[in-house]
Design a protein around this motif. Structure first.
Motif, PDB file in Angstrom:
ATOM      1  N   LYS A  52      18.579-106.819  32.810  1.00  0.00           N
ATOM      2  CA  LYS A  52      18.670-107.062  34.257  1.00  0.00           C
ATOM      3  C   LYS A  52      20.110-107.115  34.746  1.00  0.00           C
ATOM      4  O   LYS A  52      20.364-106.969  35.929  1.00  0.00           O
ATOM      5  CB  LYS A  52      17.952-108.360  34.628  1.00  0.00           C
ATOM      6  CG  LYS A  52      16.454-108.280  34.493  1.00  0.00           C
ATOM      7  CD  LYS A  52      15.810-109.578  34.929  1.00  0.00           C
ATOM      8  CE  LYS A  52      14.304-109.471  34.924  1.00  0.00           C
ATOM      9  NZ  LYS A  52      13.671-110.706  35.380  1.00  0.00           N
ATOM     10  N   VAL A 101      20.838 -98.276  38.506  1.00  0.00           N
ATOM     11  CA  VAL A 101      19.613 -99.044  38.307  1.00  0.00           C
ATOM     12  C   VAL A 101      19.203 -99.618  39.663  1.00  0.00           C
ATOM     13  O   VAL A 101      19.935-100.413  40.251  1.00  0.00           O
ATOM     14  CB  VAL A 101      19.807-100.169  37.277  1.00  0.00           C
ATOM     15  CG1 VAL A 101      18.538-101.003  37.140  1.00  0.00           C
ATOM     16  CG2 VAL A 101      20.236 -99.602  35.930  1.00  0.00           C
ATOM     17  N   CYS A 119      14.943-103.645  37.924  1.00  0.00           N
ATOM     18  CA  CYS A 119      14.644-103.897  36.517  1.00  0.00           C
ATOM     19  C   CYS A 119      13.763-105.132  36.455  1.00  0.00           C
ATOM     20  O   CYS A 119      14.065-106.151  37.070  1.00  0.00           O
ATOM     21  CB  CYS A 119      15.920-104.108  35.712  1.00  0.00           C
ATOM     22  SG  CYS A 119      15.614-104.512  33.970  1.00  0.00           S
ATOM     23  N   LEU A 142      12.490 -99.997  34.130  1.00  0.00           N
ATOM     24  CA  LEU A 142      13.622 -99.626  34.969  1.00  0.00           C
ATOM     25  C   LEU A 142      13.217 -98.605  36.014  1.00  0.00           C
ATOM     26  O   LEU A 142      12.500 -97.643  35.721  1.00  0.00           O
ATOM     27  CB  LEU A 142      14.735 -99.011  34.114  1.00  0.00           C
ATOM     28  CG  LEU A 142      15.306 -99.841  32.982  1.00  0.00           C
ATOM     29  CD1 LEU A 142      16.310 -99.023  32.176  1.00  0.00           C
ATOM     30  CD2 LEU A 142      15.968-101.094  33.518  1.00  0.00           C
TER      31      LEU A 142
END
Length: 166
Positions: free
Chosen positions: A33, A47, A50, A59
């Motif tokens: 994370k 990203v 997550c 993800l």
């Protein structure tokens, strides 16, 4: 030392919106994370989200919009820039830093070189030893010291011989 660290492996697409299920190679799936960017192959992805559950992480990445795009990532390693990786507590090391280290006994006898480490409750080291690959767990009393700066893993020879697949 490598510029990037492997933190997970892509297992499969999750759902139809491009989310991927990954198997973390970190101490906890929650560790994933903390990354804002990851690399899969030669491509850097932002990203977007997550989440962690049941020992896996999921993800959502910019540019992976559907199941077909996610499917192309199956089986690939997820890496991060070393500079983005968290600092480790004293006495713990990244696997990438141990691979390639010489393995020696406390008396200085060289046994081989670390080829690979399989993460598990007790990590399993693969080393070259007398021309063949030998496995041993990092069980209590086997590894006496790790010095990544000098590239040396020191083992207790008696304990090593008890647990290694010689």
């Amino acid at each position: 030392m490598t510029d990037r660290l492997t933190v997970a492996t892509v297992l499969k697409p999750q759902g139809i919106r491009g989310e991927i299920k990954v198997n973390p190679m970190t101490d906890s799936e929650e560790d994933l994370k903390g990354f804002s960017y990851v690399w899969i192959g030669d491509t850097k992805y932002k990203v977007l989200a997550c989440r962690a559950a049941g020992g896996f992480a999921y993800l959502s990445l910019r540019g992976i919009a559907d199941r077909n795009a996610a499917e192309l990532l199956r089986g690939q390693d997820v890496t991060v820039e070393r500079s983005e990786a968290p600092e480790l507590p004293e006495g713990t090391y990244y696997i990438a830093d141990i691979i390639g280290c010489k393995v020696v006994t406390k008396s200085g006898k060289q046994l081989g070189e670390v080829l690979d480490i399989t993460p598990a409750r007790t990590d399993v080291y693969t080393i070259s030893y007398n021309g063949k690959e030998v496995l041993f767990p990092a069980a209590d009393g086997v590894i006496a010291d790790i010095n990544v700066e000098e590239g040396v893993v020191t083992v207790n020879e008696d304990r090593f011989k008890q647990v290694a697949t010689l």
